[in-house]
Design a protein around this motif. Sequence first.
Motif, mmCIF file in Angstrom:
data_model
loop_
_atom_site.group_PDB
_atom_site.id
_atom_site.type_symbol
_atom_site.label_atom_id
_atom_site.label_comp_id
_atom_site.label_asym_id
_atom_site.label_seq_id
_atom_site.Cartn_x
_atom_site.Cartn_y
_atom_site.Cartn_z
ATOM 1 N N GLU A 40 16.626 -17.508 -22.517
ATOM 2 C CA GLU A 40 17.582 -18.415 -21.865
ATOM 3 C C GLU A 40 18.427 -17.659 -20.837
ATOM 4 O O GLU A 40 18.646 -18.130 -19.723
ATOM 5 C CB GLU A 40 18.469 -19.043 -22.939
ATOM 6 N N PHE A 41 18.889 -16.467 -21.213
ATOM 7 C CA PHE A 41 19.690 -15.663 -20.291
ATOM 8 C C PHE A 41 18.880 -15.286 -19.052
ATOM 9 O O PHE A 41 19.376 -15.389 -17.926
ATOM 10 C CB PHE A 41 20.202 -14.387 -20.984
ATOM 11 N N ILE A 42 17.654 -14.857 -19.242
ATOM 12 C CA ILE A 42 16.822 -14.438 -18.105
ATOM 13 C C ILE A 42 16.586 -15.606 -17.160
ATOM 14 O O ILE A 42 16.697 -15.453 -15.933
ATOM 15 C CB ILE A 42 15.498 -13.820 -18.591
ATOM 16 N N ARG A 43 16.291 -16.780 -17.697
ATOM 17 C CA ARG A 43 16.087 -17.953 -16.830
ATOM 18 C C ARG A 43 17.349 -18.260 -16.026
ATOM 19 O O ARG A 43 17.283 -18.548 -14.837
ATOM 20 C CB ARG A 43 15.674 -19.171 -17.660
ATOM 21 N N TRP A 44 18.517 -18.181 -16.677
ATOM 22 C CA TRP A 44 19.780 -18.422 -15.982
ATOM 23 C C TRP A 44 20.024 -17.335 -14.931
ATOM 24 O O TRP A 44 20.390 -17.627 -13.791
ATOM 25 C CB TRP A 44 20.926 -18.468 -16.994
ATOM 26 N N TYR A 45 19.817 -16.078 -15.299
ATOM 27 C CA TYR A 45 20.045 -14.935 -14.409
ATOM 28 C C TYR A 45 19.189 -15.036 -13.151
ATOM 29 O O TYR A 45 19.628 -14.698 -12.053
ATOM 30 C CB TYR A 45 19.733 -13.645 -15.171
ATOM 31 N N LEU A 46 17.977 -15.545 -13.299
ATOM 32 C CA LEU A 46 17.062 -15.706 -12.164
ATOM 33 C C LEU A 46 17.293 -17.009 -11.399
ATOM 34 O O LEU A 46 16.568 -17.308 -10.455
ATOM 35 C CB LEU A 46 15.609 -15.646 -12.653
ATOM 36 N N ARG A 47 18.293 -17.779 -11.825
ATOM 37 C CA ARG A 47 18.646 -19.044 -11.165
ATOM 38 C C ARG A 47 17.494 -20.047 -11.174
ATOM 39 O O ARG A 47 17.245 -20.756 -10.199
ATOM 40 C CB ARG A 47 19.142 -18.810 -9.746
ATOM 41 N N ARG A 48 16.784 -20.104 -12.296
ATOM 42 C CA ARG A 48 15.714 -21.092 -12.423
ATOM 43 C C ARG A 48 16.337 -22.488 -12.436
ATOM 44 O O ARG A 48 17.437 -22.677 -12.969
ATOM 45 C CB ARG A 48 14.918 -20.877 -13.710
ATOM 46 N N PRO A 49 15.650 -23.466 -11.843
ATOM 47 C CA PRO A 49 16.195 -24.825 -11.811
ATOM 48 C C PRO A 49 16.543 -25.332 -13.209
ATOM 49 O O PRO A 49 15.738 -25.243 -14.130
ATOM 50 C CB PRO A 49 15.056 -25.650 -11.198
ATOM 51 N N GLY A 50 17.751 -25.821 -13.346
ATOM 52 C CA GLY A 50 18.209 -26.404 -14.601
ATOM 53 C C GLY A 50 18.638 -25.405 -15.664
ATOM 54 O O GLY A 50 19.099 -25.808 -16.724
ATOM 55 N N ALA A 51 18.473 -24.123 -15.400
ATOM 56 C CA ALA A 51 18.830 -23.115 -16.405
ATOM 57 C C ALA A 51 20.345 -22.981 -16.514
ATOM 58 O O ALA A 51 21.066 -23.028 -15.519
ATOM 59 C CB ALA A 51 18.218 -21.768 -16.046
ATOM 60 N N LYS A 52 20.802 -22.824 -17.742
ATOM 61 C CA LYS A 52 22.229 -22.648 -18.010
ATOM 62 C C LYS A 52 22.402 -21.371 -18.822
ATOM 63 O O LYS A 52 21.495 -20.991 -19.577
ATOM 64 C CB LYS A 52 22.777 -23.840 -18.791
ATOM 65 N N PRO A 53 23.564 -20.732 -18.713
ATOM 66 C CA PRO A 53 23.764 -19.520 -19.517
ATOM 67 C C PRO A 53 23.782 -19.859 -21.000
ATOM 68 O O PRO A 53 24.217 -20.947 -21.389
ATOM 69 C CB PRO A 53 25.124 -18.990 -19.050
ATOM 70 N N PRO A 54 23.302 -18.948 -21.841
ATOM 71 C CA PRO A 54 23.338 -19.221 -23.275
ATOM 72 C C PRO A 54 24.768 -19.344 -23.762
ATOM 73 O O PRO A 54 25.666 -18.657 -23.270
ATOM 74 C CB PRO A 54 22.660 -18.006 -23.909
ATOM 75 N N GLN A 55 24.980 -20.232 -24.704
ATOM 76 C CA GLN A 55 26.319 -20.380 -25.280
ATOM 77 C C GLN A 55 26.588 -19.228 -26.224
ATOM 78 O O GLN A 55 25.693 -18.786 -26.949
ATOM 79 C CB GLN A 55 26.433 -21.701 -26.020
ATOM 80 N N ARG A 56 27.812 -18.750 -26.196
ATOM 81 C CA ARG A 56 28.206 -17.672 -27.103
ATOM 82 C C ARG A 56 28.978 -18.262 -28.265
ATOM 83 O O ARG A 56 29.706 -19.240 -28.115
ATOM 84 C CB ARG A 56 29.080 -16.655 -26.369
ATOM 85 N N PRO A 57 28.838 -17.658 -29.444
ATOM 86 C CA PRO A 57 29.582 -18.156 -30.599
ATOM 87 C C PRO A 57 31.051 -17.791 -30.476
ATOM 88 O O PRO A 57 31.397 -16.842 -29.753
ATOM 89 C CB PRO A 57 28.937 -17.426 -31.780
ATOM 90 N N PRO A 58 31.914 -18.529 -31.166
ATOM 91 C CA PRO A 58 33.317 -18.107 -31.209
ATOM 92 C C PRO A 58 33.394 -16.688 -31.772
ATOM 93 O O PRO A 58 32.538 -16.278 -32.563
ATOM 94 C CB PRO A 58 33.972 -19.104 -32.168
ATOM 95 N N ARG A 59 34.372 -15.944 -31.375
ATOM 96 C CA ARG A 59 34.490 -14.554 -31.779
ATOM 97 C C ARG A 59 34.407 -14.375 -33.294
ATOM 98 O O ARG A 59 33.765 -13.491 -33.796
ATOM 99 C CB ARG A 59 35.784 -13.935 -31.261
ATOM 100 N N ASP A 60 35.042 -15.259 -34.058
ATOM 101 C CA ASP A 60 35.018 -15.172 -35.518
ATOM 102 C C ASP A 60 33.619 -15.338 -36.087
ATOM 103 O O ASP A 60 33.247 -14.671 -37.055
ATOM 104 C CB ASP A 60 35.941 -16.218 -36.143
ATOM 105 N N ASP A 61 32.817 -16.236 -35.490
ATOM 106 C CA ASP A 61 31.484 -16.511 -36.011
ATOM 107 C C ASP A 61 30.472 -15.414 -35.663
ATOM 108 O O ASP A 61 29.426 -15.310 -36.271
ATOM 109 C CB ASP A 61 30.961 -17.840 -35.468
ATOM 110 N N ALA A 62 30.768 -14.617 -34.660
ATOM 111 C CA ALA A 62 29.827 -13.603 -34.215
ATOM 112 C C ALA A 62 29.726 -12.456 -35.209
ATOM 113 O O ALA A 62 28.764 -11.704 -35.183
ATOM 114 C CB ALA A 62 30.215 -13.070 -32.839
#
Length: 66
Positions: A40-62
Motif C-alpha cells: 500500500e505504501f509503495i503504491r501511494w509513494y509511486l502516486r498510483r491512481p487511487g492509492a492512499k497512504p496506509p493508515q497508522r494505528p494510534p500510538r497506544d495500539d502500536a
Amino acid sequence: MSEKQQHTPPRQIRIPNEDWSDFDDAAKAMGSDRAAVVREFIRWYLRRPGAKPPQRPPRDDAQLSA
C-alpha cells in the motif's frame, strides 16, 4: 496458470529486528499484515491512481517499544 505463478517474487530488504517486530504489531493492530502495508505504501509513494497512504494505528495500539 499455477498458484506459484500468480504470486509476486519475494523481495529482500534490511530492517532492524526491533522495527520489524513493532511493524508487525502495528499492522496487526490495524487488521492487516506487513506485506499489505508495504504494498500500500509503495503504491501511494509511486502516486498510483487511487492509492492512499496506509493508515497508522494510534500510538497506544502500536505497542512500540521505544
